[in-house]
Design an enzyme around this catalytic site. Structure first.
Site, PDB file in Angstrom:
ATOM      1  N   TRP A 162      -0.796   8.138  -6.150  1.00 41.27           N
ATOM      2  CA  TRP A 162      -1.441   7.722  -4.897  1.00 41.27           C
ATOM      3  C   TRP A 162      -0.574   7.991  -3.684  1.00 41.27           C
ATOM      4  CZ3 TRP A 162      -6.147   7.968  -5.883  1.00 41.27           C
ATOM      5  CH2 TRP A 162      -6.657   7.547  -7.117  1.00 41.27           C
ATOM      6  N   ASP A 220       0.740   0.955   0.933  1.00 44.00           N
ATOM      7  CA  ASP A 220      -0.507   0.852   0.175  1.00 44.00           C
ATOM      8  C   ASP A 220      -0.278  -0.246  -0.864  1.00 44.00           C
ATOM      9  OD1 ASP A 220      -2.500   1.067  -1.738  1.00 44.00           O
ATOM     10  OD2 ASP A 220      -2.214   3.212  -2.117  1.00 44.00           O
ATOM     11  N   LYS A 278      -9.555  -4.541  -6.885  1.00 39.68           N
ATOM     12  CA  LYS A 278      -8.682  -4.938  -7.999  1.00 39.68           C
ATOM     13  C   LYS A 278      -8.386  -6.439  -7.927  1.00 39.68           C
ATOM     14  CE  LYS A 278      -6.788  -0.370  -7.466  1.00 39.68           C
ATOM     15  NZ  LYS A 278      -7.569   0.430  -8.404  1.00 39.68           N
TER      16      LYS A 278
END
Ligand code: PMP
Length: 365
Positions: free
Chosen positions: A109, A176, A200
């Site tokens: 990511w 992030d 999540k």
């Protein structure tokens, strides 16, 4: 009804109490005679939910007033573009020349984020991990004129989690936190901005949140599309257009659930217990199971491991599923297994998976 223990990396398990409340108020949301999905985002009933969610999140994460909390859509991939669009500051009188973002790359990511930013301006790489580790402070190379430093606090695919907050001096730090937000206390004052997707630890897909320090809002170039400018969300209390109302409602219920459970410190305790139970089995298995991530950087959220004999993979997944332990196959890009133990996965789920792993090893080791 039989609910499984769900180890999906996201979208992922929600607290049962949250689902039950959704069911109970689905047809008539708190006396409105309609569901929350059927009312205006500007109605009193919805704006109360919207504002309360922002306030509760602020309190759960201890975010001071000098940070704005923004509710957006577009997922992580949109933030990969929004971060550089909003933060690459002009470096000269020529507004088309903008100071670069500086990226710590240590997994899927952060690599994608760096790639996307590279399309918008010059970037530099502060350090690169080898997908088993986290680059350490002394290895970071941060240009003095960098507009920001960016990293991913928990790399969901490989299961690598930062064990420190990088010190970037005067350069704003951006993280992030999609896969570990609300799972351990952290001091937001060390950051210029953090962002995360909801799917999540904060509910369902469709809602993306950022907390951005005021002085970093309003830096996007004049021609930045309004939907990609943090300022548009900040100035309109995230009601620029129709927000993802159902996802915000779920996030609201998750906030109430988190508060009742004991908040972020309690989630940190449970995360250590759950991931610890699984890593202990891996470490005691004499190579029957093995992980690639160095112990100091093992994720408390995404426990990745490989079976020594990979021909047993399908059997392992099938037997686990038959016991109600589902979605443990690793990300398609790296294979192996991955058990994601986000906040809503009960400790009981992790201990049952650990017991199954021991039993499987006894039978096949
Ligand atoms: N960052 C992290 C840490 C992620 O785990 C993910 C997706 N699982 C993303 C970014 C990308 O998010 P999205 O699919 O919402 O674009």
């Amino acid at each position: 009804m039989s609910r499984c223990f769900n180890f999906s990396a996201g979208p992922s398990e929600l607290p049962l109490e949250v689902l039950e409340q959704v069911r109970d108020e689905l047809l008539d949301f708190r006396g409105t005679g309609c569901s929350i999905m059927e009312i205006s985002h500007r109605s009193k009933a919805f704006t109360e939910v919207h504002n309360e969610t922002q306030q509760m999140l602020r309190s759960l994460l201890d975010i001071p007033e000098e940070y704005d909390i923004l509710f957006m859509q577009g997922g992580g991939h949109m933030q990969f573009s929004m971060v550089p669009l909003n933060l690459m500051a002009p470096v000269s009188a020529d507004p088309s020349r903008r100071g670069g973002g500086c990226y710590i790359v240590n997994g899927t990511w952060s690599r994608k984020a760096a790639h996307e930013a590279g399309r918008l301006g010059g970037i530099s790489i502060a350090a690169e991990g080898d997908e088993t580790n986290v680059p350490q402070q002394q290895d970071l190379r941060i240009p003095e004129d960098a507009s920001y430093v960016y990293y991913c606090d928990n790399e969901t695919v490989h299961g690598i989690e930062f064990n420190y907050v990088p010190d970037t001096g005067r350069v704003p730090l951006v993280a992030d936190m999609s896969s570990n937000i609300l799972t351990r206390p952290f001091d937001i004052r060390k950051f210029g901005a953090i962002w995360f997707g909801a799917q999540k630890n904060f509910g369902i897909a469709g809602l993306t949140i950022a907390a951005v320090r005021h002085d970093l809002i309003g830096r996007a170039p004049e021609n930045c599309p309004v939907m990609l400018d943090w300022k548009s969300y900040s100035s309109k209390n995230s009601m620029l257009n129709t927000p993802p109302t159902f996802a915000i409602y779920i996030a609201n219920l998750v906030c109430h659930w988190l508060e009742k459970q004991g908040g972020v410190p309690e989630m940190a305790k449970r995360a250590a217990e759950k991931s610890g139970a699984l890593y202990s089995v891996i470490d005691a298995s004499d190579g029957f199971y093995s992980g690639k991530v160095k112990p100091a950087f093992r994720s408390r959220m995404n426990v990745t491991f490989w079976l020594k004999d990979e021909s047993l993979n399908d059997l392992f997944v099938e037997e686990a599923a038959a016991l109600g332990l589902k979605n443990i196959r690793g990300h398609r890009s790296i294979g192996g297994m991955r058990a994601s133990v986000y906040n809503a996965v009960p400790t009981e789920g992790a201990t049952q998976l650990a017991d199954f792993m021991k039993d499987f090893e006894r039978r096949h080791g």
